[in-house]
Design an enzyme around this catalytic site. Structure first.
Site: not given
Lengths: 189, 617
Positions: B88, B150-151, B200, B520
């Site tokens: 993502e 969940f999630q 949802k 760096m």
């Protein structure tokens, strides 16, 4: 000191700047009363390291669902200006007014104090309350609940006097403020 | 959830008055192009319709349980392309690359919980670099919010501080207007990322659709027009300058190509020197002699010295970032500073200025040019001549010079050869970078003559930005040549996106300056931490050639300077994603450099730079 010089030499961020004097400012913020707006305002303060001394919020216009947040914050002139602009750019914020800078203004705070005591202390508490024009809003034979309104300083003074007289609980609203005179804080719409 | 179908009961009075007639009027007017051929849309379909109406043709995302209804709606239409990334974070960077190269709003779609938390880095990156992005995240159904489902993650809570604005849509009837407002907020004023969290059940629920034209977005209208009296004061100050400099930033790029055109016009009209921030490269052609190159920590000697010694500084769309200013109390001590920025909070944030103007760069530049012409201002020619003579002295130091080698590839040389090949190519060229030494070298050695052709993570400094950003650019410009200048450490942060590039046949070129170090980090450890190289060496790098091949791309390697041109030439010809492993000098450091806590006039030059004559200053 050792830490400071290490920071100067080795950090990629350089040394911290010298601070200017700090003062307290009262801001009135008109916001859309939508979920998360208060979190956004508070998050801005915590995220950018600004100090909030007091914050009050309530819906002031039910039809347009707008709330007024009154904030007392402290910082250098520079920080206060930043707070003003940072608040102003939030999407749900309509208007930010720095009441401290924009002419004179009135500040009021309400506090409830529960004082428990007997005999002389009880009488003394009533006498002091009278001097401060605090009202008794609840009473038992051993306790009073006083209601006091006034500036933060006045409430502080009252609280200090009540402490030796059996003060066991305080609830304060934080500051509500408004500018003097005929000009109002409008959201410019 | 029951269909309310614009039922009036639940709505406050104001909305009733506003929306009902508009919805009725819409059915009477000419119909918008509908993506789905039915009367009532589900929340998921409303999202797609709103995307189309906001001009979105590509969305980068990754599916999951809480966004399945939207993925189902995507499956059933052809207006919006979905690009499946492999992580993502990459969806957000790809959307950023898309946005920066097109000037449009970039779009991403992620699922709830881990999908949203993975997106946080990309959102923060877009916030710090002011990139317009709208990210949709799935959320557990409204009735499960707050139950540690969940999630489930508190997405609006987590992203509040890394977005310009975010929304949790709990009622499908608010959905269309929320999406329209999100696009408006993302691109108006100082652009930034916006998150829309979609439970949802809201995605499934049928609801009304209203077009962007029918939506009231008036509550967010940032100021774009400058205060004319301040513009006049600014131009007067500019015209009277003896040692002026333009210091321009990403704001000019964000304002659009018109701003860049006006900038060039104004800069050439005045004959004044210009320096640009990392984010602003390309707004003014770097091949022009009035461009002094990038300024700041790894900026050019001439740019930083000119900033330090100038008497009038004209900052347009830059924000006095700490990488630019160096030590604040010694920053350009004797100059009058003008700062034009669309964000009022940027003015006087880090550096106190003499004249702050809140405006869009385009409008401010247009107004300044008009005033300059109207009042027939002319630059102070003798003073300017002297100023340029001084600048040429600084320039003659040749701060970017390095000692080349016959046997080992210097990273700067690799980029010079790349630049030479790019300038001969007929295709439109876009460059993205990861973060580190290679990024600074790319900014120093590649030439950007147009805005929107340079994508780099400036503010947040996100390693792993370049490859997904390049994918976003290539999706928007299929025929262009897109090169991600990368380091060996950074590229591994989002290496999985090779798979995306292969899937969509995107011929992105990844030009890895491989020194086996986090360059760096190593440079700082070498200069400031007693050469104690703590955890900055990568002992087990993959074989990048084989890695590219394993993904289905092309892998190339250059080990000696003689290999370079051949490998670059081959890279330019490939039709697939190509990983080029350039094995460069492990010891090379990035110069010039302003050490921490130092001022612009305390730069250190590469030991290889031509002997610096102290009498010059």
């Amino acid at each position: 000191m050792v830490r400071q010089s290490l920071q100067d030499k080795k950090s990629v961020y350089g040394a911290a700047p010298v601070q200017d004097p700090v003062s307290s400012h009262t801001l009135a913020v008109i916001v859309d009363n939508e979920p998360g707006v208060l979190a956004r305002v508070i998050g801005l303060f915590s995220g950018r390291g600004y100090n909030i001394e007091s914050l009050t919020v309530a819906e002031t216009d039910h039809t347009s669902r707008q709330s007024r947040i009154t904030l007392v914050c402290s910082g250098t002139v520079h920080v206060i200006e930043q707070i003003h602009h940072q608040l102003g750019r939030l999407v749900p914020v309509h208007k930010v007014s720095n009441l401290t800078l924009e002419g004179t203004h009135i500040e009021r705070e309400l506090a409830l104090l529960k004082v428990v005591g007997k005999k002389d202390k009880r009488i003394e508490a009533l006498r002091v309350a009278d001097i401060f024009r605090a009202r008794v809003v609840d009473s038992t034979l051993e306790s009073f609940v006083f209601e006091i309104t006034g500036t933060t300083e006045k409430v502080d003074a009252f609280v200090a006097l009540m402490r030796p007289l059996g003060l066991i609980e305080i609830s304060r609203t934080g500051v509500a403020a408004m500018s003097r005179g005929k000009e109002g804080v409008h959201n410019g719409e | 959830m029951a269909t309310k179908n614009m039922s009036t009961k639940a709505q406050p009075k104001m909305q009733l008055v506003k929306t009902t007639p508009q919805v009725k009027a819409k059915t009477a007017k000419s119909k918008p192009v509908m993506v789905f051929d039915k009367k009532t849309l589900t929340g998921a379909e409303i999202v797609i319709q709103a995307l189309v109406d906001n001009g979105v043709d590509t969305i980068f995302g990754y599916p999951g349980g809480a966004v399945l209804p939207i993925y189902d709606a995507i499956f059933q239409q052809k207006k919006v392309r979905h690009v499946l990334v492999r992580h993502e974070q990459a969806a957000l960077h790809a959307a950023e690359g898309y946005a920066r190269s097109t000037g449009k709003v970039g779009c991403a779609l992620v699922t709830s919980g881990p999908g949203a938390t993975n997106a946080v880095t990309g959102l923060t990156d877009a916030l710090l670099d002011s990139i317009p992005v709208v990210c949709f995240s799935g959320q557990v159904p409204t009735f499960l919010i707050g139950t540690d489902a969940f999630q489930e993650a508190d997405t609006t809570g987590i992203t509040r501080q890394c977005t310009k604005q975010n929304y949790l849509v709990k009622d499908v009837k608010d959905l269309a207007k929320t999406v329209h407002e999100a696009f408006h907020v993302a691109k108006s004023g100082r652009p930034g990322p916006v998150v829309i969290d979609l439970p949802k059940d809201v995605q499934f629920a049928p609801g009304p659709y209203q077009s962007p034209e029918d939506t009231d977005i008036s509550r967010y209208q940032p100021r774009t027009m400058p205060d004319l009296s301040k513009i006049e004061a600014a131009v007067e100050l500019i015209a009277g300058a003896k040692k002026p400099i333009f210091y321009t930033g990403g704001g000019v790029i964000n304002a659009g190509p018109e701003a860049a055109k006006l900038l060039a016009e104004f800069v050439q009209m005045t004959g004044y020197p210009l320096t640009s921030t990392l984010m602003g490269l390309g707004a003014y052609p770097m091949s022009d002699t009035q461009h002094l190159g990038m300024l700041g920590m790894h900026g050019t000697f001439e740019a930083n010295w000119a900033m330090h010694d100038c008497d009038v500084m004209v900052n347009i769309g830059a924000r006095f970032d700490d990488r630019v200013t160096g030590r604040l109390d010694a920053f350009s001590p004797n100059s009058k500073k003008i700062h034009i920025d669309i964000d009022p909070s940027s003015i006087n944030k880090n550096v106190r200025v003499d004249l702050g103007i809140v405006a869009d760069s385009t409008e401010a530049l247009r107004a300044m040019i008009a005033v300059w012409k109207k009042r027939k201002y002319k630059a102070n020619a003798p003073a300017l001549k002297q100023w340029w003579a001084q600048i040429e002295k600084w320039r003659s130091v040749k701060c970017l010079s390095y000692k080349n080698s016959q046997t080992i590839i210097k990273p700067q040389y690799a980029l010079e050869r790349l630049q030479s090949a790019l300038s001969k190519d007929k295709r439109e060229v876009f460059i993205s970078t990861e973060v580190g030494q290679h990024q600074m070298w790319a900014a120093q050695f590649l030439k950007f003559d147009q805005p929107n052709h340079w994508m780099t993570s400036g503010g947040l400094g996100t390693m792993g930005y370049g490859l997904p950003a390049a994918i976003g650019v290539q999706m928007a410009h299929p025929d262009a040549l897109v090169v991600d200048v990368a380091g060996d450490a950074s590229i591994l942060m989002n290496i999985q996106e090779l798979s995306t590039a292969v899937q969509y046949r995107l011929p992105v070129k990844v030009f890895i300056l491989n020194n086996q170090w986090m360059g760096m980090v190593k440079q700082w450890q070498e200069l400031l931490h007693g050469e104690r190289y703590s955890n900055s060496y990568t002992e087990s790098l993959p074989d990048f050639v084989k890695l590219a091949e394993a993904y289905g791309g092309v892998g190339l390697r250059a080990q000696t300077p003689d290999d370079l041109d051949r490998v670059i030439k081959e890279m330019m010809k490939t039709d697939r994603v190509t990983l080029v492993d350039i094995c460069v000098d492990q010891k090379e450091n990035c110069f010039p450099m302003i050490p921490s806590g130092k001022a612009h006039n305390e730069m250190i030059l590469s030991p290889d730079a031509e002997k610096f004559d102290k009498t010059l200053v």
